[in-house]
Design an enzyme around this catalytic site. Sequence first.
Site, PDB file in Angstrom:
ATOM      1  N   PRO A  10      59.946 -65.287  47.460  1.00  0.00           N
ATOM      2  CG  PRO A  10      57.908 -64.274  47.921  1.00  0.00           C
ATOM      3  CD  PRO A  10      58.835 -65.343  48.421  1.00  0.00           C
ATOM      4  CG  ASN A  11      59.328 -60.719  43.990  1.00  0.00           C
ATOM      5  OD1 ASN A  11      59.024 -60.919  42.816  1.00  0.00           O
ATOM      6  ND2 ASN A  11      58.414 -60.477  44.918  1.00  0.00           N
ATOM      7  NE  ARG A  18      62.572 -57.392  45.126  1.00  0.00           N
ATOM      8  CZ  ARG A  18      62.244 -57.954  46.267  1.00  0.00           C
ATOM      9  NH1 ARG A  18      62.950 -58.954  46.749  1.00  0.00           N
ATOM     10  NH2 ARG A  18      61.194 -57.540  46.932  1.00  0.00           N
ATOM     11  CE1 TYR A  23      65.171 -56.206  49.572  1.00  0.00           C
ATOM     12  CE2 TYR A  23      64.287 -55.320  47.519  1.00  0.00           C
ATOM     13  CZ  TYR A  23      64.103 -55.716  48.825  1.00  0.00           C
ATOM     14  OH  TYR A  23      62.864 -55.635  49.397  1.00  0.00           O
ATOM     15  CG  ASN A  72      65.018 -62.888  52.583  1.00  0.00           C
ATOM     16  OD1 ASN A  72      63.850 -62.546  52.808  1.00  0.00           O
ATOM     17  ND2 ASN A  72      65.917 -62.056  52.086  1.00  0.00           N
ATOM     18  CB  ALA A  75      56.325 -60.080  50.111  1.00  0.00           C
ATOM     19  CD  GLU A  96      61.757 -62.887  60.284  1.00  0.00           C
ATOM     20  OE1 GLU A  96      61.318 -63.373  61.361  1.00  0.00           O
ATOM     21  OE2 GLU A  96      61.328 -61.836  59.790  1.00  0.00           O
ATOM     22  CG  HIS A  98      63.994 -59.635  56.557  1.00  0.00           C
ATOM     23  ND1 HIS A  98      63.111 -60.171  55.653  1.00  0.00           N
ATOM     24  CD2 HIS A  98      63.558 -59.988  57.778  1.00  0.00           C
ATOM     25  CE1 HIS A  98      62.164 -60.807  56.316  1.00  0.00           C
ATOM     26  NE2 HIS A  98      62.403 -60.726  57.608  1.00  0.00           N
ATOM     27  NE  ARG A 105      62.404 -51.571  52.196  1.00  0.00           N
ATOM     28  CZ  ARG A 105      62.291 -52.602  51.339  1.00  0.00           C
ATOM     29  NH1 ARG A 105      62.802 -53.789  51.681  1.00  0.00           N
ATOM     30  NH2 ARG A 105      61.686 -52.445  50.183  1.00  0.00           N
TER      31      ARG A 105
HETATM   32  C1  DQA Z   1      63.148 -58.671  52.296  1.00  0.00           C
HETATM   33  C2  DQA Z   1      62.231 -57.617  52.900  1.00  0.00           C
HETATM   34  C3  DQA Z   1      60.791 -57.911  52.546  1.00  0.00           C
HETATM   35  O1  DQA Z   1      59.936 -56.914  53.098  1.00  0.00           O
HETATM   36  C4  DQA Z   1      60.601 -57.897  51.043  1.00  0.00           C
HETATM   37  O2  DQA Z   1      59.261 -58.236  50.715  1.00  0.00           O
HETATM   38  C5  DQA Z   1      61.555 -58.778  50.330  1.00  0.00           C
HETATM   39  C6  DQA Z   1      62.950 -58.804  50.789  1.00  0.00           C
HETATM   40  C7  DQA Z   1      64.638 -58.360  52.541  1.00  0.00           C
HETATM   41  O3  DQA Z   1      65.445 -59.266  52.375  1.00  0.00           O
HETATM   42  O4  DQA Z   1      65.001 -57.214  52.878  1.00  0.00           O
HETATM   43  O5  DQA Z   1      61.235 -59.416  49.346  1.00  0.00           O
HETATM   44  O6  DQA Z   1      62.873 -59.920  52.918  1.00  0.00           O
END
Ligand code: DQA
Length: 142
Positions: A10-11, A18, A23, A72, A75, A96, A98, A105
Amino acid sequence: MKKILILNGPNLNLLGRREPGIYGARSFEAYFEELCQQYPDVELTYFQSNHEGALIDKLHEVGFTADGVVLNAGAYTHTSIALHDAIRAITTPVIEVHISNVHQREEFRHHSCISAACRGVICGFGLDSYRLAVEALVKSEE
Ligand code: DQA
């Protein structure tokens, strides 16, 4: 030729727009194109969804034939036992990733529901986190 899926949650479709301070300013599509050029001998594919079930469906779809998944989960990383179970249910190794260093954070980002089910975790290297994961999968003998 190794088959590797990059799976974004998501996102992450909004990368480039964003919170660029966290990011970065590049879209994932532009980055993905560059990554494909860097790995001409790897069959790289990309899928993004804002929906937990769609991410799980995709893991089921590729999880017995692909050589690796770079995930990735956004959240959902911090909330989804269903994703943990899906990763455990398949045979393809999942890494995994990020973009940000989640440990620098908010506290709610420090816990991952999926790390224990994954082959490894890479975080905090910006978009290069994805390349590092692809590199690890390419090098892996299994
Ligand atoms: C993320 C870190 C997560 O906490 C966050 O919710 C994201 C992006 C990252 O790539 O740094 O959506 O996965």
